[in-house]
Scaffold this active site. Structure first.
Site, PDB file in Angstrom:
ATOM      1  N   CYS A 203      47.508  34.763  33.297  1.00 49.01           N
ATOM      2  CA  CYS A 203      47.227  33.409  33.773  1.00 49.01           C
ATOM      3  C   CYS A 203      46.436  33.350  35.068  1.00 49.01           C
ATOM      4  O   CYS A 203      46.507  32.379  35.771  1.00 49.01           O
ATOM      5  CB  CYS A 203      48.510  32.675  34.030  1.00 49.01           C
ATOM      6  SG  CYS A 203      49.323  32.233  32.542  1.00 49.01           S
TER       7      CYS A 203
ATOM      8  N   HIS B 162      47.430  38.264  27.386  1.00 49.09           N
ATOM      9  CA  HIS B 162      46.889  37.127  28.130  1.00 49.09           C
ATOM     10  C   HIS B 162      47.498  37.117  29.526  1.00 49.09           C
ATOM     11  O   HIS B 162      48.672  37.409  29.706  1.00 49.09           O
ATOM     12  CB  HIS B 162      47.217  35.817  27.407  1.00 49.09           C
ATOM     13  CG  HIS B 162      47.066  34.608  28.277  1.00 49.09           C
ATOM     14  ND1 HIS B 162      45.834  34.137  28.664  1.00 49.09           N
ATOM     15  CD2 HIS B 162      47.989  33.809  28.869  1.00 49.09           C
ATOM     16  CE1 HIS B 162      46.016  33.087  29.461  1.00 49.09           C
ATOM     17  NE2 HIS B 162      47.303  32.861  29.604  1.00 49.09           N
TER      18      HIS B 162
ATOM     19  N   GLU C 122      52.438  39.185  39.202  1.00 51.47           N
ATOM     20  CA  GLU C 122      53.295  38.478  40.145  1.00 51.47           C
ATOM     21  C   GLU C 122      54.139  39.374  41.054  1.00 51.47           C
ATOM     22  O   GLU C 122      54.266  39.119  42.225  1.00 51.47           O
ATOM     23  CB  GLU C 122      54.236  37.613  39.337  1.00 51.47           C
ATOM     24  CG  GLU C 122      54.829  36.487  40.065  1.00 51.47           C
ATOM     25  CD  GLU C 122      55.322  35.486  39.044  1.00 51.47           C
ATOM     26  OE1 GLU C 122      56.519  35.494  38.787  1.00 51.47           O
ATOM     27  OE2 GLU C 122      54.489  34.752  38.499  1.00 51.47           O
TER      28      GLU C 122
ATOM     29  N   CYS D 277      44.283  29.019  29.398  1.00 52.87           N
ATOM     30  CA  CYS D 277      45.723  29.243  29.251  1.00 52.87           C
ATOM     31  C   CYS D 277      46.209  28.380  28.082  1.00 52.87           C
ATOM     32  O   CYS D 277      45.408  27.721  27.413  1.00 52.87           O
ATOM     33  CB  CYS D 277      46.422  28.869  30.566  1.00 52.87           C
ATOM     34  SG  CYS D 277      48.140  29.416  30.655  1.00 52.87           S
TER      35      CYS D 277
ATOM     36  N   ARG E  14      54.915  20.816  37.668  1.00 49.18           N
ATOM     37  CA  ARG E  14      55.319  21.754  36.624  1.00 49.18           C
ATOM     38  C   ARG E  14      56.487  22.590  37.120  1.00 49.18           C
ATOM     39  O   ARG E  14      56.414  23.207  38.170  1.00 49.18           O
ATOM     40  CB  ARG E  14      54.110  22.636  36.286  1.00 49.18           C
ATOM     41  CG  ARG E  14      54.338  23.639  35.220  1.00 49.18           C
ATOM     42  CD  ARG E  14      53.883  23.128  33.869  1.00 49.18           C
ATOM     43  NE  ARG E  14      54.144  24.149  32.868  1.00 49.18           N
ATOM     44  CZ  ARG E  14      53.190  24.875  32.292  1.00 49.18           C
ATOM     45  NH1 ARG E  14      51.935  24.684  32.611  1.00 49.18           N
ATOM     46  NH2 ARG E  14      53.497  25.780  31.391  1.00 49.18           N
TER      47      ARG E  14
ATOM     48  N   HIS F  24      44.427  23.431  33.453  1.00 50.31           N
ATOM     49  CA  HIS F  24      45.432  22.853  34.355  1.00 50.31           C
ATOM     50  C   HIS F  24      45.028  21.468  34.821  1.00 50.31           C
ATOM     51  O   HIS F  24      45.746  20.801  35.541  1.00 50.31           O
ATOM     52  CB  HIS F  24      45.669  23.770  35.546  1.00 50.31           C
ATOM     53  CG  HIS F  24      46.132  25.139  35.128  1.00 50.31           C
ATOM     54  ND1 HIS F  24      45.256  26.157  34.884  1.00 50.31           N
ATOM     55  CD2 HIS F  24      47.362  25.615  34.862  1.00 50.31           C
ATOM     56  CE1 HIS F  24      45.930  27.222  34.499  1.00 50.31           C
ATOM     57  NE2 HIS F  24      47.207  26.922  34.474  1.00 50.31           N
TER      58      HIS F  24
HETATM   59  N1  GLN Z   1      50.996  31.780  24.723  1.00 49.87           N
HETATM   60  C1  GLN Z   1      51.394  30.975  25.810  1.00 49.87           C
HETATM   61  C2  GLN Z   1      50.912  29.541  25.661  1.00 49.87           C
HETATM   62  O1  GLN Z   1      49.856  29.334  25.151  1.00 49.87           O
HETATM   63  C3  GLN Z   1      50.891  31.527  27.100  1.00 49.87           C
HETATM   64  C4  GLN Z   1      51.271  30.661  28.252  1.00 49.87           C
HETATM   65  C5  GLN Z   1      50.966  31.262  29.590  1.00 49.87           C
HETATM   66  O2  GLN Z   1      50.232  32.192  29.711  1.00 49.87           O
HETATM   67  N2  GLN Z   1      51.545  30.740  30.633  1.00 49.87           N
HETATM   68  O3  GLN Z   1      51.564  28.612  26.048  1.00 49.87           O
HETATM   69 ZN    ZN Z   2      48.292  31.553  30.833  1.00 45.90          ZN
END
Ligand code: GLN
Ligand code: ZN
Length: 751
Positions: free
Chosen positions: A640, A638, A601, A723, A511, A691
């Site tokens: 990750c 949200h 991050e 995600c 990725r 993932h």
């Molecule tokens: N809304 C985005 C998606 O669903 C969030 C992606 C992410 O958090 N990396 O792709």
């Molecule tokens: Zn995410």
């Protein structure tokens, strides 16, 4: 020997390795064909560095997935569930990286975490009571020999024992103290094998030294390296650090028998001070990381020479501050950018050239390089927008506070929405299948009209809205078919950004991301997402979430400019996103998700800097975005990852109404922390790992939901995946999500 590279990008200038690996996953390529692509990429990397005149060229910085995982495999830190699979060694390696589902077995992947303060992710090695350490240096040695056959004598790179021990997840009774001596023995065996191979230098990466270190950490480091270095035979050992300075252990490092020490003079705020205060021994090499390995700007030679001038010249090796894997390959590919902009960029290949130039100036007095570089910095860089600057300056405390307060809004929204218990939703994107990508590509190439492009995406949205309704989701999404990437998409519509075509950087495994570049003050000059959300909402009586990326993530996943603070740049973006939020609300969108996937991050590695250096502006920037919405508008966010156990109060202080986050890969360990902190934001801990291509069963998800309910109050819980789903295939997504809804219904029936 006066120039050194810590590590080089490995995905290929045109992402050759990524594409080949994905073809291998789809069984369109044999293992031998994949190996050939990999060898070709390694060769290009080595030859490029050699041609530029770099002295210390790394090897074993190549990886099919992740170098931490490579090190774990080299030491046989591989859980039994992978060892039991009757598949090839390379497939076993990929099984640990991404899970595996076939007749051979069904196993989940290892946990994946952000690599220090970068957007790269590493696989977390798992050590249980049955783990038996055993050395297999085949990969390292064969890559070394491969380079040697090209006439290039490289410096192999390995993750050092201290950082490895710190990153390992011990799942049984065994802990660091039990295995420390075995690690010493194993790394000593590495020295012996390298000596037998006549390898002169080994780079051991120990980035964990830039954290705040306790007395116990320092004692552990010494307890490992004192006996280890006594056994190094003819191999010279470079202790390589990056992403900060080593203030807590610098004096101890000088006393250990390293042959070289690599320090970061870019992110390491105290590196220079440490040398000036405590000196540097004449019998060691100082690998001085002076060319930024993470940003994309040209190095300012004058400033760098001022640093170099303060270092003991006879010891200095000029290098990058970190591995170059965090920057793209080369600016040369960006032929569509104005040279007045791109001449200020330096990607991996250009940074290698900068090392050579700095070397020539510093050691050989080649002054002409310096004059050219000074001219570059005298040039005008970055676009200014005075109106934007004025808006940021005019912000006051009230602009960052949403009212009424959380619990009042929570009541209002529960009444207004009347959702079932355990409302189900997804994170936003649905699979970006070949037709979706082709539509975008055709439009970009001018082969189809905007109307054709839009109507294709609308059809997709309609299909998926119908599908979500039929499966029984409660809060729907439009699917994000119009987005290439959650940051680039917004960057392209905002004023102040420039874009590259090939500037890809590895995020994890195959990725890659292509961060946009901040080249000025940022402003919203058009709606960003309103039409797509309004269209999707028009199709259904269910709620559809508006979908935006938050300011901290937009900035953290961009290459930021150098002339203003990160906090000012972020506030500019926050004001732009705030306008979009209010526009969505005005157009009837009642639930708006503002993704802060990358919030954690840039959290400083040293906890002592967390608030002052970061949270004190990052959290307010998010609050600014939604502070003005009505109480009945529900704000979601949200993230990750689940690694925010220690910043839970800060996450609550973002004042979102609902948060979804990654949890399944880390075994829901965050739930205890939520409970302990009385987390008030409603939350959806991801119930399965997106993932990985494997499909979780209904029972499996049901068990996860039940576990969540033992820790989080029922009225706070949302059910969603980890995600977004854009990288996944349709078949696995529909099956997994159906299981998610069925599992939720099964739990609801027992409430
Ligand atoms: N809304 C985005 C998606 O669903 C969030 C992606 C992410 O958090 N990396 O792709
Ligand atoms: Zn995410």
């Amino acid at each position: 020997m006066t120039t050194s590279i810590i590590g080089y990008p490995r995905i290929g200038a045109n992402r050759e390795l990524k594409f080949a690996t994905e073809r291998f996953f789809r069984k369109e390529l044999t293992e031998a064909e994949l190996q050939a692509v990999a060898a070709q990429q390694r060769q290009l990397n080595w030859q490029g560095q050699a041609a530029a005149g770099i002295d210390f060229i790394p090897s074993n910085d190549f990886s099919f997935y992740d170098t931490t995982l490579d090190t774990a495999f080299a030491l046989n830190i591989v859980p039994q569930r992978y060892q039991d699979l009757a598949i090839s060694p390379l497939e076993r390696y990929f099984a640990a990286a991404r899970g595996h589902q076939s007749e051979a077995g069904d196993v989940k992947a290892l946990a994946m975490k952000k690599w220090f303060n970068t957007n790269y992710h590493y696989m977390v090695p798992e050590f249980d009571d049955d783990t038996r350490l055993r050395l297999d240096l085949t990969k390292l040695l064969s890559e070394y020999r491969e380079a040697l056959a090209l006439g290039i004598r490289t410096k192999p790179v390995l993750l050092g024992p201290y950082t490895l021990l710190k990153l390992i997840r011990f799942t049984g009774q065994t802990g660091i103290a039990d295995v420390q001596a075995d690690f010493v023995a194993l790394y000593a065996e590495i020295f012996a094998q390298l000596a037998a191979e006549k390898i002169t230098w080994l780079q051991l990466d120990e980035p964990a030294l830039v954290f705040d270190l306790s007395e116990a950490d320092i004692a552990l480091f010494k307890a490992i390296y004192t006996p280890l270095l006594a056994q190094k035979q003819t191999v010279k050992v470079l202790l390589q650090t990056y992403f900060g300075d080593v203030r807590d252990i610098y004096i101890e490092l000088l006393d250990l028998a390293f042959d070289g020490i690599g320090l970061d003079f870019v992110e390491g705020r105290k590196s220079l001070e440490l040398i000036e205060t405590y000196g540097f021994p004449a019998n060691k090499k100082l690998f001085a990381g002076v060319v930024n390995g993470k940003n994309i700007w040209r190095n300012n030679y004058q400033q760098t020479l001022e640093i170099l001038a303060k270092l003991p010249k006879e010891a200095v090796v000029i290098g990058t501050s970190s591995s170059l894997q965090h920057v793209p390959y080369t600016v040369n590919a960006e032929t569509e950018l104005s040279p007045s902009i791109s001449r200020h960029f330096a990607f991996a290949q250009e940074k290698v050239a900068e090392l050579a130039a700095l070397n020539a100036i510093f050691f050989e007095g080649a002054e002409d390089y310096l004059a050219d570089n000074q001219a570059l910095f005298a040039d005008k860089r970055f676009e200014h927008n005075l109106a934007v600057q004025a808006k940021v300056n005019a912000l006051s405390a009230a602009d960052f506070v949403r009212s009424p307060e959380f619990s009042v809004r929570e009541r209002i929204q529960k009444e207004a929405f009347n959702l079932p218990k355990l409302p189900t939703t997804t994170i936003g994107s649905f699979p970006q299948t070949a037709d979706v990508r082709k539509n975008r590509l055709n439009f970009k190439r001018g082969e189809i009209s905007k109307a054709t492009y839009d109507s294709f995406n609308q059809e997709k949205t309609k299909e998926w809205i119908r599908w979500q309704e039929s499966v029984g989701f409660d809060v729907l999404v439009h699917g994000e078919f119009e987005r290439n990437d959650m940051v680039e998409y917004f960057g392209e519509k905002l004023d102040g950004y420039v874009f590259t075509k090939y500037a890809w950087v590895q995020s994890y495994g195959t990725r890659c991301v292509k961060p946009p570049i901040v080249w000025g003050d940022i402003a919203r000059v058009q709606p960003l997402s309103v039409a797509d959300s309004v269209y999707a909402q028009s199709l259904t009586d269910k709620l559809v979430k508006g979908m935006l990326t938050g300011p901290v993530t937009i900035l953290n996943w961009s290459f930021p400019r150098e002339d203003i603070s990160l906090s000012d740049s972020t506030l500019q973006i926050a004001l732009a996103i705030q306008e979009e939020v209010l526009d969505l609300e005005k157009n009837g969108i009642k639930v708006i998700q503002i993704d802060e996937a990358a919030l954690r991050e840039k959290l400083p590695l040293r906890q002592t800097d967390w608030n002052s250096e970061y949270l004190d502006w990052a959290i307010p920037a998010f609050r600014l975005v939604h502070a003005k919405v009505a109480p009945e508008t529900q704000i979601h966010t949200h993230m990750c990852y689940s690694e925010f156990t220690d910043i839970i109060p800060a996450i609550d202080a973002m004042d979102a109404d609902v948060i979804s986050f990654e949890a399944s890969r880390s075994d829901l360990s965050i739930l205890d922390a939520l409970q302990a902190n009385g987390f008030r934001t409603q939350n959806g801990p991801g119930v399965y790992d997106i993932h990985s291509p494997r499909i979780p069963s209904i029972d499996e998800i049901e068990a996860v939901i039940r576990r969540i309910l033992t820790k989080v109050p029922l009225e706070k819980v949302w059910i969603n995946p980890d995600c977004g789903l854009k990288t996944r295939g349709v078949a696995e997504v529909t099956a997994s999500l159906e299981h998610l809804v069925r599992a939720t219904q099964a739990v609801r029936a027992t409430l």
